[in-house]
Write a protein that holds these residues in place. Structure first.
Motif, PDB file in Angstrom:
ATOM      1  N   ILE A 362       0.854  -1.201   0.000  1.00 28.35           N
ATOM      2  CA  ILE A 362       0.000   0.000   0.000  1.00 28.35           C
ATOM      3  C   ILE A 362       0.887   1.248   0.000  1.00 28.35           C
ATOM      4  CG2 ILE A 362      -1.644   1.351   1.377  1.00 28.35           C
ATOM      5  CD1 ILE A 362      -2.963  -1.281   2.216  1.00 28.35           C
ATOM      6  N   HIS A 363       1.954   1.179   0.767  1.00 31.25           N
ATOM      7  CA  HIS A 363       2.902   2.282   0.826  1.00 31.25           C
ATOM      8  C   HIS A 363       3.498   2.546  -0.557  1.00 31.25           C
ATOM      9  CE1 HIS A 363       5.961   4.857   2.516  1.00 31.25           C
ATOM     10  NE2 HIS A 363       6.912   4.127   1.940  1.00 31.25           N
ATOM     11  N   GLU A 364       3.838   1.476  -1.271  1.00 34.89           N
ATOM     12  CA  GLU A 364       4.419   1.636  -2.615  1.00 34.89           C
ATOM     13  C   GLU A 364       3.391   2.158  -3.613  1.00 34.89           C
ATOM     14  OE1 GLU A 364       6.394  -2.018  -3.650  1.00 34.89           O
ATOM     15  OE2 GLU A 364       7.624  -1.900  -1.829  1.00 34.89           O
ATOM     16  N   PHE A 365       2.139   1.650  -3.514  1.00 34.50           N
ATOM     17  CA  PHE A 365       1.073   2.163  -4.389  1.00 34.50           C
ATOM     18  C   PHE A 365       0.890   3.660  -4.153  1.00 34.50           C
ATOM     19  CE2 PHE A 365      -1.282  -2.184  -4.058  1.00 34.50           C
ATOM     20  CZ  PHE A 365      -0.496  -2.708  -5.075  1.00 34.50           C
ATOM     21  N   SER A 366       0.997   4.047  -2.881  1.00 36.80           N
ATOM     22  CA  SER A 366       0.808   5.442  -2.500  1.00 36.80           C
ATOM     23  C   SER A 366       1.805   6.329  -3.243  1.00 36.80           C
ATOM     24  CB  SER A 366       0.966   5.557  -0.979  1.00 36.80           C
ATOM     25  OG  SER A 366       1.025   6.893  -0.582  1.00 36.80           O
ATOM     26  N   GLN A 367       3.042   5.840  -3.352  1.00 34.62           N
ATOM     27  CA  GLN A 367       4.057   6.618  -4.083  1.00 34.62           C
ATOM     28  C   GLN A 367       3.777   6.590  -5.579  1.00 34.62           C
ATOM     29  OE1 GLN A 367       7.494   4.616  -2.458  1.00 34.62           O
ATOM     30  NE2 GLN A 367       7.784   6.226  -0.934  1.00 34.62           N
ATOM     31  N   GLU A 368       3.367   5.397  -6.060  1.00 33.26           N
ATOM     32  CA  GLU A 368       3.101   5.242  -7.495  1.00 33.26           C
ATOM     33  C   GLU A 368       1.974   6.173  -7.955  1.00 33.26           C
ATOM     34  OE1 GLU A 368       2.258   1.144  -8.495  1.00 33.26           O
ATOM     35  OE2 GLU A 368       1.170   1.748 -10.306  1.00 33.26           O
ATOM     36  N   PHE A 369       0.904   6.247  -7.144  1.00 30.15           N
ATOM     37  CA  PHE A 369      -0.249   7.059  -7.540  1.00 30.15           C
ATOM     38  C   PHE A 369      -0.172   8.487  -7.011  1.00 30.15           C
ATOM     39  CE2 PHE A 369      -1.811   2.743  -8.029  1.00 30.15           C
ATOM     40  CZ  PHE A 369      -2.497   2.816  -9.236  1.00 30.15           C
ATOM     41  N   GLU A 370       0.885   8.771  -6.254  1.00 34.53           N
ATOM     42  CA  GLU A 370       1.096  10.103  -5.679  1.00 34.53           C
ATOM     43  C   GLU A 370      -0.112  10.572  -4.876  1.00 34.53           C
ATOM     44  OE1 GLU A 370       2.317  12.551  -8.927  1.00 34.53           O
ATOM     45  OE2 GLU A 370       4.127  11.388  -9.277  1.00 34.53           O
ATOM     46  N   LEU A 371      -0.629   9.660  -4.065  1.00 33.75           N
ATOM     47  CA  LEU A 371      -1.732  10.012  -3.171  1.00 33.75           C
ATOM     48  C   LEU A 371      -1.403   9.451  -1.788  1.00 33.75           C
ATOM     49  CD1 LEU A 371      -4.830   9.118  -5.400  1.00 33.75           C
ATOM     50  CD2 LEU A 371      -4.015  11.420  -4.833  1.00 33.75           C
TER      51      LEU A 371
END
Lengths: 491, 357
Positions: A362-371
């Motif tokens: 989830i932390h990595e997705f957060s960076q990927e989607f910039e949210l």
């Protein structure tokens, strides 16, 4: 299976509804329909053809008969607090509000049951039986507003379901009106009933199989004593391990909740619960039972938390402090709402052992989607509520939030979990259903639906996607924990 | 023992579907006497066995349907856990699949829940020979209709269970059985009264003027509650509940019909000739009686309950009544519709639950 289209004659429908005796409240003007355009998931909005607010079971039966005859879709609605768009109206349909069904019909202390109309609020049941030393266990965070009919339709959970179960474990009987207007009594006041367990089938069926018009719930004795512990951790992984350690020690807490750093900070700013804002994670552990039992378990849980490297363990001194500790957790959603213009609440469940990997992803997705994301978690039963922060006024952010959320849900399925623990599929997670179930399983669901509603008039387009929709979505059914986009290496 | 027979079972169902033959699903044969007579080629599930996943800290176990209950329970016990619903075995060959298909639950049922309450997910073969999976291995899961729980108590008429995931619980630290001499009326009153209090109750039965009350929990909780309830501690408590669950008490040794009555918690003494054993705090009653089925059913129905002819008379009888209380025509209609949805050609265990299902 083709996507269904409905072309009812609005004038004919209104005329038939207006002819009902005694008259039923019917709303038709756009400004009257507006308050019904969405439920708790406000990203989806639609106006129905009409809103009807019956007051009796006979009226519900008559309305459904009209809809059945005229082939008009019907969407039932309780308090409209649902978070998955389950009560989103159909443009060609009737929005059937059960808001007038607010009577508590019977309280039976000997049987430890309450029989209520579907529009009775969840918390109102507990309040009505409090003087008897009883309560109704499921406590979704919207319990102050949400209604029991909606709870049954969604199989609602809450903070205490680790120990006390979901709605399906806490009801005995429902009365339900079919799309043909037939009144069925399902279950009984005994602990079991002959035949198939239709009560289980109806619970969580999201208004797809019938309209619930009466519910008999089980009541439990209020525990003699309740105690809450707060433990802080400098690492979410350690907090996750502590949860496993408590349960492995043979203790089932009444509630076991986790919040991560961003959620702690937002909740603290909002509720001043005294949370340690520098912590990477906190656990709230509620123990209940007899005096002796709670004393014994408090000692043991305290010890386990210290051994699990908690940086701080606090026990609420009194009921007031306990209420404050819970207030922070229960206001996590509005608290996040204050620090971000919009947020998108997810509801996946995972086997608890996968928590570290899922949080990392989830932390990595957060960076990927910039949210940004804040995690609130029913840790005991593995139900995650990541809150994705975004601003709908910024072009593309809503779409990014939805894509981010979709990734989280697909990940939950990949690790052996589910796309929805307690909020329901509704409109929101209809695409992710294609990830959780294959076409044969979806076809079986459609057959169950057709057993009760062959023409598909009840809540069309929700809960179970058509095969065509899944084909368009790209059919990413996850099998045996293998995502087709084999990106499991990321954790 | 661990073997995956799902392909062979699927092939047999597909062949039966193609040729329109009915199937009699059997595993441990521990409950073949239960339900109405059925006919069909035997579909033997017993060999499809083995525990597939068990992680004690997740409180979930997944096993193939043919796994023996004894194996399952021993595995759980080794980790200090158990099945909360205390299923009766009736024979050492009893399997997980049969237990869920019959939804049998033991003395703890009113306090901890029934078999169906602990079902989290299942894999099954439907009547078209398709292998499908519903629910999952997590406690909270509302994706799709709750097909897994629908299988509990369906007696195999909707599908062949292949795998089940169940929620399990930690074994209670202590157990204590108290015995009190009470009249039936006083006993029923006490059963209801104590269930309204926050006590660690896990059993309440009544036989021959004696109430048996079981407490389960931490040592302190059991001690506190036992002082409150009072009575004589029964040294052989564990044995009593086991004999009750397995129907090995002298009460059950009869050639007459054994009826299971399921009633609302506050039902008083029923005017039905025969001998009665009260379980579940009065909500489940075992009646040994030669009374006419209709008389028993009408009486029980008046109180909002239902009666099951649990074991037929061992004497041959001219007419055997239906085992389960009949449904209203409306409910029966939806039962047929569901049967059609899962098993359109009616392959599985025809008539075992109801005639025509």
């Amino acid at each position: 299976m083709p996507v269904q289209t409905f072309n009812p004659d609005r004038e004919l429908l209104i005329a038939a509804l207006q002819a009902l005796r005694p008259p039923v409240l019917i709303l038709t003007r756009p400004e009257e329909l507006k308050p019904y355009e969405c439920d708790g998931l406000s990203a989806y909005r639609r106006l129905p053809l009409v809103v009807v607010l019956p007051e009796t079971i006979e009226q519900v039966q008559a309305i459904l008969q009209i809809c059945h005859t005229q082939k008009v879709p019907v969407v039932a609605r309780g308090a409209g607090t649902g978070l998955s768009g389950g009560a989103l109206p159909h443009e060609q349909g009737v929005l059937l509000s059960l808001a007038k069904f607010t009577k508590i019909l019977d309280i039976n202390p000997k049987r430890r049951t309450a029989t209520v109309q579907p529009g009775v609020r969840n918390l109102a049941i507990t309040q009505a039986v409090d003087h008897l030393g009883l309560y109704y266990a499921p406590d979704p965070s919207s319990q102050i507003a949400c209604t029991i009919g909606g709870n049954v339709a969604e199989n609602s959970g809450g903070v205490h379901c680790l120990k006390y179960g979901l709605t399906v474990h806490n009801i005995l009987q429902i009365k339900l009106v079919t799309i043909e207007g037939e009144l069925l009594t399902i279950g009984s006041h005994s602990l079991d009933s002959p035949g198939y367990d239709l009560l289980a089938l109806m619970t969580g069926s999201e208004g797809m199989l019938g309209v619930i018009v009466e519910v008999t719930v089980k009541l439990l004795p209020k525990p003699e004593r309740v105690q809450v512990l707060l433990a802080a951790f400098d690492d979410v992984i350690k907090a996750g391990a502590a949860v496993g350690a408590i349960i492995s020690a043979g203790i089932i807490p009444a509630g076991l909740e986790m919040m991560d750093g961003p959620a702690i900070q937002a909740a603290e700013a909002f509720a001043q619960a005294g949370y340690p804002t520098e912590a990477a994670a906190i656990l709230l552990c509620e123990l209940d039972g007899t005096h002796a039992e709670v004393s014994e378990q408090l000692l043991r849980v305290h010890e386990i938390l210290i051994k699990s490297a908690a940086t701080e363990v606090r026990t609420a001194k009194d009921a007031q402090e306990r209420a404050i500790l819970w207030k922070g957790r229960k206001s996590a959603f509005p608290a996040v709402g204050r620090i971000s213009p919009d947020y998108y609440c997810m509801d996946g469940t995972i086997p608890r052992k996968h928590l570290p990997q899922v949080l990392q992803a989830i932390h990595e997705f957060s960076q990927e989607f910039e949210l940004a994301v804040a995690n609130v978690f029913h840790a005991g039963d593995g139900n995650l509520h990541p809150l994705i922060l975004f601003d709908a006024n910024q072009p593309g952010q809503l779409e990014r939030a939805e894509a981010f959320g979709g990734k989280i849900l697909e990940l939950c399925v990949a690790v052996g979990g589910t796309i929805t623990g307690e909020h329901g599929v509704g409109m929101e997670k209809i695409n992710q259903m294609c990830a959780q179930f294959n076409r044969l399983e979806l076809t079986q669901f459609h057959a169950v639906k057709a057993a009760f509603d062959p023409e598909g008039l009840l809540n069309p387009g929700k809960a179970v996607p058509t095969l065509q929709r899944c084909a368009e979505f790209g059919a990413l059914h996850v099998h045996q924990g293998q995502l087709p986009h084999a990106d499991l290496e990321r954790f | 023992m661990s073997e995956d027979l799902s392909q062979a079972l699927q092939a047999q169902v597909q062949a039966a579907y193609a040729q329109g033959r009915t199937l009699d699903i059997q595993a441990g044969k521990s409950k073949t006497w239960y339900g109405n007579p059925t006919e069909g080629e035997i579909l033997a599930v017993a060999g499809h066995s083995g525990i597939l996943n068990y992680e004690p800290s997740e409180l979930v176990i997944t096993a193939r349907a043919g796994t023996r209950l004894t194996e399952l329970e021993a595995t759980l016990a080794a980790h200090g856990q158990c099945l909360a619903f205390e299923p009766p075995h009736f024979a050492e060959t009893a399997t997980l699949g049969g237990t869920i298909a019959s939804n049998f639950s033991g003395p703890a049922r009113p306090y901890l829940g029934a078999a169906r309450d602990f079902v989290l997910g299942c894999k099954l073969i439907n009547g078209q020979g398709e292998i499908l999976q519903f629910g999952g291995q997590v406690m909270k899961n509302v994706a799709g209709y709750d097909v897994s729980r629908l299988m509990a108590g369906a007696l195999g008429t909707l599908g062949v269970l292949l795998e089940l995931s169940l929620r399990v619980i930690p074994k209670p630290e202590t157990e204590l059985t108290l015995v009190n001499t009470l009249s039936t009326t006083d006993m029923l009153q006490q059963a209801n009264h104590s269930a309204r209090l926050p006590l660690p109750l896990s059993g309440f039965a009544y036989l021959d003027g004696q109430a048996y009350i079981r407490l389960s929990g931490t040592e302190g909780a059991v001690k506190q509650a036992s002082a409150f309830i009072g009575g004589t501690a029964l040294a052989a408590g564990t044995n009593f509940w086991l004999s009750l669950r397995e129907q090995q008490l002298a009460f059950f040794q009869t050639t007459e019909p054994l009826w299971r009555l399921s009633l609302p918690a506050d039902t008083g003494v029923l005017e039905l000739a025969g001998s009665t054993l009260y379980d579940w705090g009065g909500a489940q009653r075992w009646l040994v009686s030669n009374l006419d089925a209709l008389q028993i059913r009408n009486t029980v129905a008046e109180y909002g309950g239902h009666a099951t002819l649990f074991r037929r008379s061992s004497e041959p009888t001219p007419v055997s009544p239906s085992v389960f209380q009949s449904l209203t025509p409306e409910l029966m209609h939806y039962h047929r519709q569901l049967k059609q949805a899962f098993d359109p050609k009616g392959l599985f265990n025809p008539n075992r639950l109801y005639l025509g299902l």
